[in-house]
Design a protein around this motif. Structure first.
Motif, mmCIF file in Angstrom:
data_model
loop_
_atom_site.group_PDB
_atom_site.id
_atom_site.type_symbol
_atom_site.label_atom_id
_atom_site.label_comp_id
_atom_site.label_asym_id
_atom_site.label_seq_id
_atom_site.Cartn_x
_atom_site.Cartn_y
_atom_site.Cartn_z
ATOM 1 N N ARG A 93 31.852 51.373 37.832
ATOM 2 C CA ARG A 93 33.104 51.049 38.526
ATOM 3 C C ARG A 93 34.206 50.747 37.519
ATOM 4 O O ARG A 93 33.951 50.198 36.456
ATOM 5 C CB ARG A 93 32.913 49.815 39.400
ATOM 6 C CG ARG A 93 31.892 50.007 40.478
ATOM 7 C CD ARG A 93 31.779 48.739 41.309
ATOM 8 N NE ARG A 93 30.728 48.863 42.280
ATOM 9 C CZ ARG A 93 29.518 48.361 42.134
ATOM 10 N NH1 ARG A 93 29.205 47.672 41.083
ATOM 11 N NH2 ARG A 93 28.608 48.526 43.070
ATOM 12 N N ALA A 94 35.438 51.072 37.903
ATOM 13 C CA ALA A 94 36.579 50.772 37.044
ATOM 14 C C ALA A 94 37.682 50.130 37.886
ATOM 15 O O ALA A 94 37.768 50.349 39.095
ATOM 16 C CB ALA A 94 37.106 52.031 36.382
ATOM 17 N N TYR A 95 38.503 49.343 37.237
ATOM 18 C CA TYR A 95 39.667 48.753 37.896
ATOM 19 C C TYR A 95 40.831 48.741 36.922
ATOM 20 O O TYR A 95 40.666 48.877 35.714
ATOM 21 C CB TYR A 95 39.381 47.333 38.395
ATOM 22 C CG TYR A 95 39.248 46.319 37.288
ATOM 23 C CD1 TYR A 95 40.360 45.638 36.811
ATOM 24 C CD2 TYR A 95 38.009 46.062 36.699
ATOM 25 C CE1 TYR A 95 40.235 44.723 35.774
ATOM 26 C CE2 TYR A 95 37.878 45.149 35.684
ATOM 27 C CZ TYR A 95 39.006 44.475 35.223
ATOM 28 O OH TYR A 95 38.868 43.577 34.197
ATOM 29 N N LEU A 96 42.014 48.589 37.455
ATOM 30 C CA LEU A 96 43.209 48.457 36.647
ATOM 31 C C LEU A 96 44.258 47.730 37.476
ATOM 32 O O LEU A 96 44.096 47.540 38.673
ATOM 33 C CB LEU A 96 43.722 49.821 36.169
ATOM 34 C CG LEU A 96 43.931 50.915 37.211
ATOM 35 C CD1 LEU A 96 45.248 50.767 37.950
ATOM 36 C CD2 LEU A 96 43.877 52.265 36.542
ATOM 37 N N VAL A 97 45.315 47.340 36.828
ATOM 38 C CA VAL A 97 46.442 46.697 37.496
ATOM 39 C C VAL A 97 47.678 47.511 37.145
ATOM 40 O O VAL A 97 47.881 47.891 36.001
ATOM 41 C CB VAL A 97 46.612 45.235 37.023
ATOM 42 C CG1 VAL A 97 47.834 44.607 37.665
ATOM 43 C CG2 VAL A 97 45.371 44.422 37.336
ATOM 44 N N VAL A 98 48.485 47.792 38.136
ATOM 45 C CA VAL A 98 49.717 48.544 37.913
ATOM 46 C C VAL A 98 50.829 47.900 38.734
ATOM 47 O O VAL A 98 50.598 47.400 39.832
ATOM 48 C CB VAL A 98 49.536 50.040 38.274
ATOM 49 C CG1 VAL A 98 49.222 50.223 39.744
ATOM 50 C CG2 VAL A 98 50.746 50.851 37.870
ATOM 51 N N VAL A 99 52.026 47.898 38.185
ATOM 52 C CA VAL A 99 53.187 47.366 38.888
ATOM 53 C C VAL A 99 53.467 48.254 40.096
ATOM 54 O O VAL A 99 53.484 49.487 39.991
ATOM 55 C CB VAL A 99 54.415 47.329 37.947
ATOM 56 C CG1 VAL A 99 55.652 46.841 38.682
ATOM 57 C CG2 VAL A 99 54.126 46.458 36.743
ATOM 58 N N GLU A 100 53.671 47.638 41.240
ATOM 59 C CA GLU A 100 53.837 48.398 42.472
ATOM 60 C C GLU A 100 54.989 49.397 42.407
ATOM 61 O O GLU A 100 54.908 50.492 42.960
ATOM 62 C CB GLU A 100 54.046 47.438 43.650
ATOM 63 C CG GLU A 100 53.973 48.123 44.982
ATOM 64 C CD GLU A 100 53.862 47.147 46.135
ATOM 65 O OE1 GLU A 100 53.812 47.626 47.276
ATOM 66 O OE2 GLU A 100 53.821 45.925 45.911
ATOM 67 N N SER A 101 56.033 49.073 41.694
ATOM 68 C CA SER A 101 57.189 49.968 41.621
ATOM 69 C C SER A 101 56.954 51.176 40.703
ATOM 70 O O SER A 101 57.758 52.106 40.695
ATOM 71 C CB SER A 101 58.427 49.197 41.132
ATOM 72 O OG SER A 101 58.210 48.702 39.823
ATOM 73 N N ASN A 102 55.851 51.202 39.956
ATOM 74 C CA ASN A 102 55.561 52.322 39.056
ATOM 75 C C ASN A 102 54.861 53.421 39.852
ATOM 76 O O ASN A 102 53.656 53.643 39.742
ATOM 77 C CB ASN A 102 54.710 51.853 37.878
ATOM 78 C CG ASN A 102 54.591 52.898 36.796
ATOM 79 O OD1 ASN A 102 54.868 54.065 37.017
ATOM 80 N ND2 ASN A 102 54.153 52.466 35.623
#
Length: 125
Positions: A93-102
Motif C-alpha cells: 500500500r502507498a499513501y501521499l498528501v497533496v494540496v487540494e488546489s493542486n
C-alpha cells in the motif's frame, strides 16, 4: 529514464527543484530525521520524489517538478519509479498528501489509483 533511483541521494537536485535555499537540509538529513532509509528518485534535474517504507505502507513525500518541465510526464515517471520500489520492497500500500488546489498533481495520483482518504486544514492564530 530515471537517472537516480534510491541508493544514490539527490542532494544537489533537491533544493534546486523545490526552489529553496538548502540551508543545510539535504535528503541525507531526511534519513536522519525519519530514522529510516528513504527512497529517492530524480529525473534529469527536472523532477524529484521521496518515499519511505512504514510497515505495510509506503509514504510518498516531496514530489516536485520544475515549472518549465511540467505537464511532460516527468512527475509520472518519478511516481512510477517510487511505486515500483515500494512493490519490490514488499510494501502493498502507498499513501501521499497533496494540496487540494493542486489539480494537476491530484489528477496524476488519481490515474495511479490514489483516492481521497481524508482531508485536513491548518489552523492559524
Amino acid at each position: 529514464m530515471i537517472d537516480e533511483v534510491f541508493d544514490r541521494l539527490v542532494d544537489q537536485a533537491w533544493p534546486a527543484i523545490h526552489r529553496v535555499d538548502a540551508g543545510g537540509w539535504t535528503p541525507r538529513a531526511a534519513d536522519k530525521v525519519t530514522k529510516r532509509a528513504n527512497a529517492y528518485a530524480s529525473l534529469g534535474g527536472k523532477a524529484v520524489g521521496r518515499g519511505v517504507v512504514q510497515g505495510e505502507w509506503f509514504g510518498i513525500y516531496s514530489m516536485a517538478v520544475v515549472p518549465h518541465a511540467r505537464r511532460r510526464g516527468h512527475g509520472r515517471k518519478v511516481l512510477c519509479a517510487l511505486l515500483t520500489h515500494a512493490r519490490e520492497q514488499g510494501t502493498p500500500r502507498a499513501y501521499l498528501v497533496v494540496v487540494e488546489s493542486n489539480t494537476v498533481a491530484r489528477t496524476l495520483y488519481e490515474r495511479h489509483g490514489f483516492t481521497v482518504a481524508a482531508r485536513y486544514h491548518y489552523r492559524v492564530r
